[in-house]
Write an enzyme that holds these catalytic residues in place. Structure first.
Site, PDB file in Angstrom:
ATOM      1  N   GLY A   1       0.852  -1.207   0.092  1.00 24.80           N
ATOM      2  CA  GLY A   1      -0.123   0.004   0.066  1.00 24.80           C
ATOM      3  C   GLY A   1       0.749   1.098   0.031  1.00 24.80           C
ATOM      4  O   GLY A   1       1.680   1.444   0.715  1.00 24.80           O
TER       5      GLY A   1
ATOM      6  N   ARG B   1       1.165  -5.468  -5.340  1.00 24.39           N
ATOM      7  CA  ARG B   1       1.065  -6.664  -4.294  1.00 24.39           C
ATOM      8  C   ARG B   1       1.349  -7.729  -5.188  1.00 24.39           C
ATOM      9  O   ARG B   1       0.395  -8.318  -5.927  1.00 24.39           O
ATOM     10  CB  ARG B   1       0.008  -6.479  -3.418  1.00 24.39           C
ATOM     11  CG  ARG B   1      -0.098  -5.590  -2.512  1.00 24.39           C
ATOM     12  CD  ARG B   1      -1.119  -5.647  -1.567  1.00 24.39           C
ATOM     13  NE  ARG B   1      -1.250  -4.533  -0.409  1.00 24.39           N
ATOM     14  CZ  ARG B   1      -2.210  -3.787  -0.676  1.00 24.39           C
ATOM     15  NH1 ARG B   1      -3.229  -3.596  -1.178  1.00 24.39           N
ATOM     16  NH2 ARG B   1      -2.000  -2.613   0.492  1.00 24.39           N
TER      17      ARG B   1
ATOM     18  N   ASP C   1       5.117  -4.769   6.366  1.00 24.91           N
ATOM     19  CA  ASP C   1       5.765  -6.131   6.649  1.00 24.91           C
ATOM     20  C   ASP C   1       5.652  -6.974   5.807  1.00 24.91           C
ATOM     21  O   ASP C   1       6.705  -7.959   5.527  1.00 24.91           O
ATOM     22  CB  ASP C   1       5.531  -6.483   8.063  1.00 24.91           C
ATOM     23  CG  ASP C   1       4.293  -6.576   8.338  1.00 24.91           C
ATOM     24  OD1 ASP C   1       3.368  -6.287   7.700  1.00 24.91           O
ATOM     25  OD2 ASP C   1       3.770  -6.708   9.371  1.00 24.91           O
TER      26      ASP C   1
ATOM     27  N   THR D   1       3.523   2.767   5.955  1.00 19.67           N
ATOM     28  CA  THR D   1       2.246   2.527   5.848  1.00 19.67           C
ATOM     29  C   THR D   1       1.174   3.299   6.565  1.00 19.67           C
ATOM     30  O   THR D   1       1.661   3.575   7.829  1.00 19.67           O
ATOM     31  CB  THR D   1       2.056   0.748   6.130  1.00 19.67           C
ATOM     32  OG1 THR D   1       0.512   0.827   6.352  1.00 19.67           O
ATOM     33  CG2 THR D   1       2.450   0.468   7.544  1.00 19.67           C
TER      34      THR D   1
ATOM     35  N   ASP E   1      -1.167   2.344   8.280  1.00 20.36           N
ATOM     36  CA  ASP E   1      -1.808   1.511   9.373  1.00 20.36           C
ATOM     37  C   ASP E   1      -0.999   1.820  10.544  1.00 20.36           C
ATOM     38  O   ASP E   1      -1.334   1.348  11.589  1.00 20.36           O
ATOM     39  CB  ASP E   1      -1.950  -0.036   8.908  1.00 20.36           C
ATOM     40  CG  ASP E   1      -2.581  -0.215   7.535  1.00 20.36           C
ATOM     41  OD1 ASP E   1      -3.509   0.729   7.092  1.00 20.36           O
ATOM     42  OD2 ASP E   1      -2.489  -1.063   6.923  1.00 20.36           O
TER      43      ASP E   1
ATOM     44  N   ASP F   1       1.173  -0.245  11.804  1.00 21.75           N
ATOM     45  CA  ASP F   1       1.083  -1.636  12.619  1.00 21.75           C
ATOM     46  C   ASP F   1       2.243  -2.356  12.546  1.00 21.75           C
ATOM     47  O   ASP F   1       2.421  -3.584  12.476  1.00 21.75           O
ATOM     48  CB  ASP F   1      -0.140  -2.148  11.819  1.00 21.75           C
ATOM     49  CG  ASP F   1       0.093  -2.686  10.347  1.00 21.75           C
ATOM     50  OD1 ASP F   1       1.302  -2.108   9.749  1.00 21.75           O
ATOM     51  OD2 ASP F   1      -0.665  -3.315   9.891  1.00 21.75           O
TER      52      ASP F   1
ATOM     53  N   ARG G   1      -6.711  -1.484   8.436  1.00 19.02           N
ATOM     54  CA  ARG G   1      -6.571  -3.069   8.530  1.00 19.02           C
ATOM     55  C   ARG G   1      -7.025  -3.357   9.798  1.00 19.02           C
ATOM     56  O   ARG G   1      -8.141  -3.376  10.194  1.00 19.02           O
ATOM     57  CB  ARG G   1      -5.069  -3.294   7.894  1.00 19.02           C
ATOM     58  CG  ARG G   1      -5.346  -4.902   7.094  1.00 19.02           C
ATOM     59  CD  ARG G   1      -3.960  -5.308   6.508  1.00 19.02           C
ATOM     60  NE  ARG G   1      -3.535  -4.308   5.510  1.00 19.02           N
ATOM     61  CZ  ARG G   1      -3.686  -4.637   4.198  1.00 19.02           C
ATOM     62  NH1 ARG G   1      -4.275  -5.856   4.015  1.00 19.02           N
ATOM     63  NH2 ARG G   1      -3.236  -3.763   3.274  1.00 19.02           N
TER      64      ARG G   1
HETATM   65  O1  F6P Z   1      -2.290  -1.091   4.326  1.00 15.21           O
HETATM   66  C1  F6P Z   1      -2.899   0.195   3.967  1.00 15.21           C
HETATM   67  C2  F6P Z   1      -4.114  -0.003   3.534  1.00 15.21           C
HETATM   68  O2  F6P Z   1      -4.703   1.273   2.945  1.00 15.21           O
HETATM   69  C3  F6P Z   1      -5.498  -0.473   4.616  1.00 15.21           C
HETATM   70  O3  F6P Z   1      -5.546   0.404   5.651  1.00 15.21           O
HETATM   71  C4  F6P Z   1      -6.498  -0.963   3.882  1.00 15.21           C
HETATM   72  O4  F6P Z   1      -7.225  -1.996   4.732  1.00 15.21           O
HETATM   73  C5  F6P Z   1      -5.793  -1.468   2.603  1.00 15.21           C
HETATM   74  O5  F6P Z   1      -4.435  -0.984   2.724  1.00 15.21           O
HETATM   75  C6  F6P Z   1      -6.895  -1.157   1.518  1.00 15.21           C
HETATM   76  O6  F6P Z   1      -6.067  -2.001   0.418  1.00 15.21           O
HETATM   77  P1  F6P Z   1      -6.432  -1.641  -0.906  1.00 15.21           P
HETATM   78  O7  F6P Z   1      -5.825  -0.601  -1.643  1.00 15.21           O
HETATM   79  O8  F6P Z   1      -5.787  -2.785  -1.805  1.00 15.21           O
HETATM   80  O9  F6P Z   1      -7.969  -1.585  -1.310  1.00 15.21           O
END
Ligand code: F6P
Length: 314
Positions: A5, A66, A97, A120, A122, A124, A166
């Site tokens: 992300g 990803r 991570d 990130t 998050d 986390d 997340r």
């Molecule tokens: O990890 C960052 C994040 O923005 C999370 O907060 C969220 O759950 C996820 O990525 C969303 O993922 P995507 O951009 O693949 O929808």
């Protein structure tokens, strides 16, 4: 390389890694499109032009991905050959991570040392109190919550605002505390709707006309809470899911400075011969941790902040 992300602060980190690495005598390269680009040979020398005018931009100009293919040794082999052809012997990855684990697997396979910069929204990642992008995301959320408060007060409504993170409640917790929300639900804290209800009823008796609730996406409570505010609290309730707006925006001053510090740390770790160091900022001090220590433990939210937040969940 940026991976996973995207978050604000990635661009300043790329710029600083490139400039500082060059000063130390390295020839820096850029990997576009994250792990996918590593496999598909999207690798270019980091000349000055590629890295100019990027500092103030959100997201990552290198783009991200990803990649499931990276789990397959055949594609990792392809990625390794791409690096070898150019004589690239060390890597810096800016991400979360999942990205660090991927590069650690790559290190076990082919012995390419790497340094990781936590990035990130998050927040986390175990071992560090801060990840790039968090401050910018918190400011985006603050701005949105302030706007929602305007309409909530005008219409005497209850608003549930869902924020990202997340499985982690950090963004929700800090946003609730800094915007004076009445309710905050996060995965790290038990909640009690009966108690929240009794508290709100009491406050309504004393003139409360609107309610702001900040809910972490990881609780999956946004819709149930909105229904509960309508049915049990008898309020006109609305749900706002902030979504990906939280990931964008020009990096704040804090994210730019943190990006510089982490980047100098990452290049220095490689110069010192560290093979899989993750940059950390813990209790006000910058440092590094080996990847195993980062991935073998869970990120824990500051207990003092949790204590401050707990009255908002009951
Ligand atoms: O990890 C960052 C994040 O923005 C999370 O907060 C969220 O759950 C996820 O990525 C969303 O993922 P995507 O951009 O693949 O929808």
């Amino acid at each position: 390389m940026t991976s996973g992300g995207d978050s604000a602060g990635m661009n300043p980190a790329i710029k600083c890694c490139v400039e500082f690495a060059r000063k130390q005598g390295f020839i820096p390269y850029l990997v576009y499109d994250g792990l996918r680009g590593l496999i598909d040979d999207q690798i270019f020398e980091a000349d000055r032009e590629r890295c100019s005018g990027i500092l103030h931009r959100g997201g990552t100009f290198l783009r991200s991905s990803r990649s499931k293919r990276f789990f397959d040794i055949q594609f990792r082999q392809q990625a390794y050959e791409n690096l070898q052809r150019r004589g690239i012997g060390q890597m810096i990855v800016i991400g979360g991570d999942g990205s660090f684990n991927a590069l650690n697997q790559f290190y076990s396979d082919f012995g390419v040392p790497f340094a990781g910069i936590p990035a990130t929204i998050d927040n986390d990642i175990a071992g560090t109190d801060y990840c790039l992008g968090v401050d910018t995301a918190l400011n985006m959320i603050r701005q949105s919550v302030d706007s929602i408060r305007d309409t909530a007060t005008s219409f005497s409504r209850a608003f549930v605002i869902e924020v990202m993170g997340r499985h982690c409640g950090y963004l929700a917790m800090v946003s609730a505390l800094s915007s004076g929300a009445e309710i905050c639900l996060i995965p790290e804290l038990p909640y009690d709707l009966d108690k929240i209800g009794a508290r709100l009823m009491e406050e309504k008796k004393h003139g409360r006309s609107y309610v702001l609730a900040i809910v972490a996406e990881g609780t999956r409570m946004s819709e149930p809470l909105t229904r509960w505010l309508t049915d049990s609290m008898n309020m006109d309730a609305r749900l706002t899911v902030l979504g990906h707006v939280q990931r964008g925006g020009s990096p704040t001053v804090h994210d730019r400075i943190m990006a510089y510090k982490f980047s100098v740390g990452a290049v220095t770790a490689l110069l010192e011969g560290q093979t899989n160091a993750i940059m950390t900022y813990k209790d006000g001090t910058f440092g590094t941790l080996p990847i195993d220590q980062v991935t073998s433990s869970r990120y824990r939210i500051d207990p003092d902040l949790l204590k401050l937040c707990s009255p908002l969940a009951c």
